[in-house]
Scaffold this active site. Structure first.
Site, PDB file in Angstrom:
ATOM      1  N   SER A  30     -24.205 -11.484  35.866  1.00  0.00           N
ATOM      2  CA  SER A  30     -24.521 -12.782  35.280  1.00  0.00           C
ATOM      3  C   SER A  30     -23.299 -13.679  35.132  1.00  0.00           C
ATOM      4  CB  SER A  30     -25.173 -12.595  33.900  1.00  0.00           C
ATOM      5  OG  SER A  30     -26.461 -12.030  34.021  1.00  0.00           O
TER       6      SER A  30
ATOM      7  N   GLU B  76     -19.010  -5.659  23.241  1.00  0.00           N
ATOM      8  CA  GLU B  76     -18.140  -6.830  23.228  1.00  0.00           C
ATOM      9  C   GLU B  76     -16.967  -6.678  22.264  1.00  0.00           C
ATOM     10  OE1 GLU B  76     -22.259  -8.387  24.347  1.00  0.00           O
ATOM     11  OE2 GLU B  76     -21.436  -7.012  22.841  1.00  0.00           O
TER      12      GLU B  76
ATOM     13  N   ASP C  41     -34.652 -18.869  26.730  1.00  0.00           N
ATOM     14  CA  ASP C  41     -34.165 -17.764  25.894  1.00  0.00           C
ATOM     15  C   ASP C  41     -34.133 -18.132  24.420  1.00  0.00           C
ATOM     16  OD1 ASP C  41     -33.886 -15.745  27.717  1.00  0.00           O
ATOM     17  OD2 ASP C  41     -31.793 -16.177  28.184  1.00  0.00           O
TER      18      ASP C  41
ATOM     19  N   HIS D   4       0.841  -1.187   0.000  1.00  0.00           N
ATOM     20  CA  HIS D   4       0.000   0.000   0.000  1.00  0.00           C
ATOM     21  C   HIS D   4       0.878   1.240   0.000  1.00  0.00           C
ATOM     22  CE1 HIS D   4      -3.518   2.506   1.128  1.00  0.00           C
ATOM     23  NE2 HIS D   4      -2.602   3.186   1.796  1.00  0.00           N
TER      24      HIS D   4
ATOM     25  N   ASN E 135      -7.843  11.514   4.261  1.00  0.00           N
ATOM     26  CA  ASN E 135      -7.576  11.770   2.844  1.00  0.00           C
ATOM     27  C   ASN E 135      -8.807  11.609   1.963  1.00  0.00           C
ATOM     28  OD1 ASN E 135      -7.768   8.911   2.283  1.00  0.00           O
ATOM     29  ND2 ASN E 135      -5.677   8.693   3.054  1.00  0.00           N
TER      30      ASN E 135
ATOM     31  N   PHE F 164     -22.159 -14.604  22.559  1.00  0.00           N
ATOM     32  CA  PHE F 164     -21.710 -13.297  22.074  1.00  0.00           C
ATOM     33  C   PHE F 164     -20.200 -13.251  21.833  1.00  0.00           C
ATOM     34  CE2 PHE F 164     -25.554 -11.894  24.675  1.00  0.00           C
ATOM     35  CZ  PHE F 164     -26.397 -12.014  23.583  1.00  0.00           C
TER      36      PHE F 164
ATOM     37  N   HIS G 235      -2.294  -1.359   7.024  1.00  0.00           N
ATOM     38  CA  HIS G 235      -1.929  -1.579   5.622  1.00  0.00           C
ATOM     39  C   HIS G 235      -0.813  -0.639   5.192  1.00  0.00           C
ATOM     40  CE1 HIS G 235      -5.279   1.284   5.905  1.00  0.00           C
ATOM     41  NE2 HIS G 235      -4.663   1.934   4.957  1.00  0.00           N
TER      42      HIS G 235
END
Length: 671
Positions: free
Chosen positions: A392, A419, A477, A40, A196, A445, A80
């Site tokens: 939880s 997350e 659930d 790049h 840019n 998740f 990059h």
């Protein structure tokens, strides 16, 4: 653009040499991409003045001590553009030779396509997927704040500088991370946005029209806009950003010309690729560089060599201050140095601190909570974090404060429902190498965190994940929250240890294995539902033998005819089924396939000898287990997405009952 007067921080002569360095960097970058026929060009060409200002004037570092604890951290989020970083590290004396740059993107070189942590001196983190570096930088900034708050805000006052691009800011992970950074008031964080206005597919306007200034001001940042190809403006903006008067993180929007120096590609989306390399000769002529390849003037080299000498002297002065502080604060210094060395605690220490569980049934998430409290007392580097699920996942340190803008020494990190950012921020903390981060959410998740987990595994970071609600037994659930494929998906990530303990005591062993793993991340997979404490198994089996990944939970008495392999809550099913079937059955607990696979061939043969009949049990998809059970083996698994129902109805439906397992075994054995 704002009006900028002449900077009082730099002389005209320095400005001239830094501009020479910027232009000469463009020549080297063009030569490197041409030699590699790959790479790049756009950002290294367009942001050359930013590199000259940062490495030639603004950043504090010591290339002879690249991990100096009070260095300014520089993160190239736009990975990059790796040649940008390699060039300025080379010129700054970080041990990257011009020969290394000539081998850009070649096998075994120090200059791969994207920066890699642990490979190239001066590279703070592995950046490639856009936006990750921004979130890593937030983690670095949090780590620096913790360090200063716990030990000394006079000794530890480094800045975290992150150069990012349009793509980084478009990725959602950057928004999540910057939202948290603003909330926490991380005024040691300086984002420099290489603006840019060009993406691979064309103008930025094709896909974006939001106002970046207003967005970041709303997130709690101080924002400046400058000409990113004007070294004077860059230096003035940075000095303003460095001022600690504001309690906000900083964003410097640096408007640059992508592909600057190659008129055929300037401001065009093709500058993202190697197209400009075909114009090397004319571009170098226009830049006044002559025709020599990989050329740098003696004047530029001399300037940066003198800067390295000056930086080394600053480091020596700081070291004197540190030694003075160390003499006055020996206990604090000892604690800090143990954290930096990654000394940690041994399994024996943890086992001694956690008494044997006396209860008959307890969820492994609750057992984990017990372990965490002891671990937090033994290891002051340990941090607990959660994506809004402390209550939880049960991983909160009970007697610790929250990490916040009013208490940077807090050890409980409230990441919010972010997350993706949590994973990448934890990586940033781990890259910094002082604190040991852990983070929690529901297992299903973990997919939100997957890019960050993969990078942690690639970089060998000792990050800890606590994933709870581990199976279809989350029940009503329904399939959106029943992680039937999640464990197997995590096991596909190379260098990630996935540990699914069967009971409270295996949970202690799982934590001992996780906390002592220093060359990669570990995921603990824990139950919400209560499970039996397997008192028929010895404490040594479940705590010590677990560290090997797999062990014999029940050994056959007569000639071996059947082996059950089970993990997590299914181990109890296997043990009960074995009792009903006969004394020719072996039960193997396999909480961590990765650790088991690392054992010697002799150990693996001892645990899993050749046996015609094998049955694997796991409340997840079957894919992982075929490598162990052989051609005639069977798997009791969950190869559907599940449905909303009570836990008992679900386990009955999927055959996860002793009755159905015994029936399957008898059929397999022709009994």
């Amino acid at each position: 653009m704002e009006h900028y007067s002449y900077s009082p921080y730099i002389s005209e002569r320095e400005l001239d040499v830094l501009q020479m360095a910027a232009n000469q960097s463009r020549g080297v970058v063009l030569d490197a991409v041409a030699a590699a026929s790959s790479g790049h060009l756009g950002m290294p060409l367009g942001a050359a003045e930013i590199g000259a200002a940062l490495f030639g004037k603004l950043l504090r570092f010591n290339p002879l001590e690249p991990r100096w604890i009070n260095r300014d951290r520089f993160i190239l989020s736009a990975g990059h553009g790796s040649l940008f970083l390699y060039f300025w590290l080379h010129l700054s004396g970080f041990g990257i030779s011009m020969g290394d740059i000539k081998k850009f993107r070649k096998v075994g070189s120090l200059t791969p396509g994207h920066p890699e942590f642990g490979l190239t001196p001066g590279v703070e983190c592995t950046t490639g997927p856009l936006g990750q570096g921004i979130a890593n930088a937030v983690g670095f900034a949090m780590s620096s704040k913790m360090l200063a708050s716990r030990f000394s805000d006079k000794l530890f006052d480094s800045k975290v500088v992150c150069l990012c691009g349009d793509g980084c800011l478009q990725e959602g992970v950057s928004h999540e991370a910057c939202s948290l950074a603003g909330h926490l008031g991380l005024n040691n964080l300086i984002l420099i946005y290489d603006s840019n206005g060009t993406t691979i597919d064309g103008s930025l306007g094709v896909s974006q029209s939001d106002d970046v200034v207003l967005r970041f001001e709303a997130l709690g940042f101080d924002v400046q806009k400058i000409d990113g190809n004007d070294i004077n403006q860059i230096i003035l903006a940075y000095e303003r950003a460095k001022d600690n008067a504001s309690d906000r993180p900083r964003l410097i929007i640096a408007k640059t010309i992508i592909g600057k120096g190659v008129k055929e590609i300037e401001n065009l989306n093709i500058a993202h690729g190697e197209f400009g390399a075909r114009y090397v000769k004319d571009a170098k002529k226009d830049l006044g560089l002559g025709s020599d390849e990989f050329w740098l003037s003696e004047e530029v080299r001399g300037f940066f060599k003198n800067r390295t000498v000056s930086l080394a002297a600053s480091y020596d002065s700081w070291l004197e201050e540190y030694n003075h502080w160390r003499a006055k604060n020996p206990a604090l210094a000892e604690e800090l140095e143990a954290m930096i060395s990654g000394q940690g605690i041994s399994p024996t220490e943890l086992f001694s601190a956690v008494p044997e569980f006396s209860t008959d049934r307890i969820a492994t998430r609750d057992a984990s909570c017990v372990v965490i409290q002891q671990l937090a007392q033994l290891d002051r580097s340990f941090l607990a974090g959660s994506a809004d699920l402390f209550s939880s996942c049960k991983n909160k340190i009970a007697d610790a404060e929250a990490f916040s803008s009013t208490s940077y020494s807090g050890r409980n990190i409230y990441f919010g429902i972010r997350e993706h950012a949590m994973g990448a921020i934890m990586n940033g903390i781990a890259y910094d190498g002082i604190f040991r981060p852990s983070g929690s959410t529901f297992l299903v998740f973990s997919d939100y965190m997957r890019p960050s987990i993969r990078l942690a595994a690639m970089a060998g970071l000792p990050v800890l994940y606590i994933f709870t609600h581990d199976s279809i037994q989350v029940g009503e659930d329904g399939p959106t929250h029943q992680p039937v494929e999640s464990i197997t998906a995590l096991r596909c990530i190379k260098n990630l240890d996935v540990i699914r303990p069967a009971d409270a005591e295996e949970t202690v062993g799982a934590w001992a294995a996780a906390i002592n793993r220093k060359i990669g991340p570990t995921a603990l997979i824990l139950t919400r539902q209560c499970v039996n404490v397997l008192s028929s198994l010895s404490l040594r089996q479940r705590r010590v033998d677990l560290i090997n990944g797999g062990y014999i939970a029940k050994k056959e008495i007569s000639a071996l005819r059947l082996i059950f392999i089970a993990t997590g809550s299914e181990l109890k099913l296997a043990l009960d089924a074995a009792e009903e079937i006969g004394d020719f059955v072996r039960v193997v607990s396999m909480p961590c396939c990765e650790a088991f696979d690392r054992q010697s061939d002799e150990y693996k043969e001892l645990i899993l000898p050749n046996c015609e009949h094998m049955i694997a049990l796991e409340a997840g998809i079957s894919l992982n287990w075929y490598r162990y059970i052989g051609r005639n083996g069977k798997i009791v698994s969950v190869d559907e997405y599940g449905f909303s129902a009570g836990a008992e109805e679900l386990t009955e439906h999927f055959g996860l009952t002793v009755t159905k397992i015994v029936a399957l075994a008898n059929k397999l054995l022709n009994l």
